[in-house]
Motif scaffolding. Structure first.
Motif, PDB file in Angstrom:
ATOM      1  N   THR A 123       0.837  -1.200   0.000  1.00  0.00           N
ATOM      2  CA  THR A 123       0.000   0.000   0.000  1.00  0.00           C
ATOM      3  C   THR A 123       0.871   1.248   0.000  1.00  0.00           C
ATOM      4  O   THR A 123       2.041   1.209   0.386  1.00  0.00           O
ATOM      5  N   SER A 150      -4.468   5.191  -0.988  1.00  0.00           N
ATOM      6  CA  SER A 150      -5.049   5.540   0.307  1.00  0.00           C
ATOM      7  C   SER A 150      -6.465   6.065   0.129  1.00  0.00           C
ATOM      8  O   SER A 150      -6.887   6.421  -0.966  1.00  0.00           O
ATOM      9  N   ASN A 151      -7.187   6.110   1.233  1.00  0.00           N
ATOM     10  CA  ASN A 151      -8.514   6.711   1.286  1.00  0.00           C
ATOM     11  C   ASN A 151      -8.374   8.030   2.035  1.00  0.00           C
ATOM     12  O   ASN A 151      -8.090   8.034   3.237  1.00  0.00           O
ATOM     13  N   THR A 154     -10.712   8.427   5.317  1.00  0.00           N
ATOM     14  CA  THR A 154     -10.445   7.625   6.522  1.00  0.00           C
ATOM     15  C   THR A 154      -8.985   7.670   6.949  1.00  0.00           C
ATOM     16  O   THR A 154      -8.665   7.372   8.103  1.00  0.00           O
ATOM     17  N   ASP A 158      -8.602   0.997   1.790  1.00  0.00           N
ATOM     18  CA  ASP A 158      -9.778   0.133   1.733  1.00  0.00           C
ATOM     19  C   ASP A 158      -9.374  -1.304   1.421  1.00  0.00           C
ATOM     20  O   ASP A 158      -8.474  -1.553   0.605  1.00  0.00           O
ATOM     21  N   ASP A 160     -10.994  -3.495  -0.306  1.00  0.00           N
ATOM     22  CA  ASP A 160     -11.218  -3.785  -1.728  1.00  0.00           C
ATOM     23  C   ASP A 160     -10.066  -3.300  -2.598  1.00  0.00           C
ATOM     24  O   ASP A 160      -9.731  -3.937  -3.608  1.00  0.00           O
ATOM     25  N   LEU A 186      -6.012  -0.762   9.556  1.00  0.00           N
ATOM     26  CA  LEU A 186      -6.414  -1.584   8.429  1.00  0.00           C
ATOM     27  C   LEU A 186      -7.043  -2.874   8.956  1.00  0.00           C
ATOM     28  O   LEU A 186      -6.620  -3.392   9.997  1.00  0.00           O
ATOM     29  N   ASP A 187      -8.025  -3.371   8.249  1.00  0.00           N
ATOM     30  CA  ASP A 187      -8.748  -4.574   8.672  1.00  0.00           C
ATOM     31  C   ASP A 187      -7.947  -5.805   8.260  1.00  0.00           C
ATOM     32  O   ASP A 187      -8.224  -6.431   7.237  1.00  0.00           O
ATOM     33  N   ARG A 347     -11.974   2.396  14.531  1.00  0.00           N
ATOM     34  CA  ARG A 347     -11.101   2.166  13.378  1.00  0.00           C
ATOM     35  C   ARG A 347      -9.866   3.060  13.416  1.00  0.00           C
ATOM     36  O   ARG A 347      -9.149   3.175  12.436  1.00  0.00           O
TER      37      ARG A 347
END
Length: 429
Positions: A123, A150-151, A154, A158, A160, A186-187, A347
């Protein structure tokens, strides 16, 4: 009192926590100070430094058979067990290196030189130790480096966006647990699950250096192949990086003494004192856990302690953003912009990035220091933050990174100083 404030440590526990660290409220010269740069290197536990000094003073080599050598072996054994407690790691190998960054380069090299595939995925927000390692070994092995964007809302990446880059020819995914710029988490559980659905044998490496001091890590829920953290950002000492490697990653060809097991990564003798530091960290977190739990299992107490740290820090984050007791929060201070701001605080780790309408980040950091507050400027010209900031279309930000050993009063004092700086900047003073 708000629901978030109810999650704060009690005043008596807060006092006890502060007493266990060096220089929380004052610097080494005795001057009052708010140190809000813990993402760059956290407060040091007194017990961790004492443990390091006591063990490191011993001249004995642990690779011997006399009494003191056996004692040092026990220190290492306990320390390795505590590393596994921190990560909930089973099997695999534990590796102590000089820095977490050095270990990251070694993990990336081992995969990229020995695992088939035409590309690797990372990333845009990665620390240079990960991003640069991926770039270097993609160049050396002739692979394509795919970078998830990046987003800007947030401050994270993401799921996705990462998964869309993975295919049957992806050799390695390297991803951070949380951003040291924005604090966005990050998830990892979803990323690991969905990445392996796309390529079941994919190697996954995680940089947990920023995230480890703030929340529970559970490798049984996030089954990756390699993960690292840095004790000096986790209440401990500089001079070591801690890494866990899955069995299949550990046994890939790597620099190794020929007589040692295939999964051994340490070259030479590791310092027993660094293992003692890790055990002191676990002792401390488990002590916090024992304040609200009767559990006897060390991992369970550690989990409870980390959860209480996370809850307390989330309450501190809410205080920074929204203020309390008549003091406006960052969201409401005129002349201040909060970057990557959204309401789901679950988050986010305890990091906030802000900008001043009338002051550049470097000047703002100096203004804070003049008022006894230490924060850090992340600017686009920095090798450590330029790539990330440019992905957000920002020239710079002031990074605020307190720690769980701060309290509500510290947050309110910081907000008052911020409001003063913003007011003076608007007036041109």
């Amino acid at each position: 009192m708000s629901r978030q404030q109810e999650q704060l440590f009690s005043a008596s526990l807060m006092q006890s926590i502060k007493s266990r660290f060096h220089y929380v409220d004052h610097d080494v010269d005795g001057r009052a100070r708010l140190f809000f740069d813990n993402a760059g290197g956290s407060f040091r536990l007194k017990s961790a430094l004492d443990a390091f000094a006591g063990i490191d003073a011993l001249p004995d080599c642990p690779e011997r058979i006399h009494e003191r050598a056996l004692f040092l072996q026990d220190i290492q054994t306990r320390g390795e067990a505590d590393i596994r407690h921190i990560l909930n790691a089973q099997a695999g190998s534990v590796y102590l290196s000089l820095t977490a960054s050095a270990a990251m380069f070694e993990m990336v090299r081992a995969v990229m030189e020995n695992v088939p595939g035409s590309n690797a995925v990372t990333t845009i927000l990665e620390h240079p130790s990960s991003f640069d390692a991926m770039k270097l070994y993609c160049e050396r092995t002739g692979r394509e480096l795919r970078v998830a964007p990046s987003n800007a809302e947030t401050g994270g990446v993401d799921v996705d966006a990462i998964i869309s880059l993975i295919d049957d020819d992806t050799a390695l995914l390297s991803v951070m647990y949380a951003s040291n710029i924005s604090g966005a988490k990050l998830d990892i559980a979803s990323i690991a699950k969905r990445a392996r659905e796309r390529r079941p044998d994919l190697f996954i490496i995680v940089d947990a250096v920023q995230h480890a001091p703030h929340a529970v890590i559970d490798l049984q829920k996030t089954p990756v192949d390699g993960i690292n953290f840095a004790p000096y950002k986790f209440f401990g000492c500089r001079g070591a990086g801690v890494t866990w490697l899955s069995e299949r990653l550990a046994e890939l060809p790597h620099h190794r003494l020929d007589a040692k097991a295939k999964g051994a990564w340490e070259l030479g003798s590791p310092a027993p004192a660094q293992f003692a530091v890790v055990s002191a960290i676990v002792d401390y977190v488990a002590w916090i856990g024992s304040q609200t739990s009767d559990a006897q299992d060390r991992r369970e107490l550690f989990i409870r302690g980390m959860k209480r740290i996370e809850e307390h820090e989330r309450a501190l984050l809410a205080l920074l953003l929204d203020g309390a007791d008549g003091q406006r929060g960052l969201r409401a201070i005129d002349g201040v912009r909060v970057f990557w701001d959204h309401d789901d605080l679950t988050r986010r780790d305890l990091i906030v990035g802000i900008g001043f309408d009338d002051l550049d980040p470097t000047a703002a950091v100096r203004a804070y220091e003049q008022r006894g507050v230490i924060v850090y400027e992340r600017i686009a010209s920095s090798l450590y933050s330029g790539r990330m900031l440019k992905s957000f279309n920002l020239d710079g930000a002031v990074r605020i990174s307190p720690l769980h050993c701060h309290d509500q009063g510290d947050m309110l004092r910081f907000l008052a100083v911020t409001e003063e700086i913003a007011t003076e900047a608007r007036r041109g003073e």
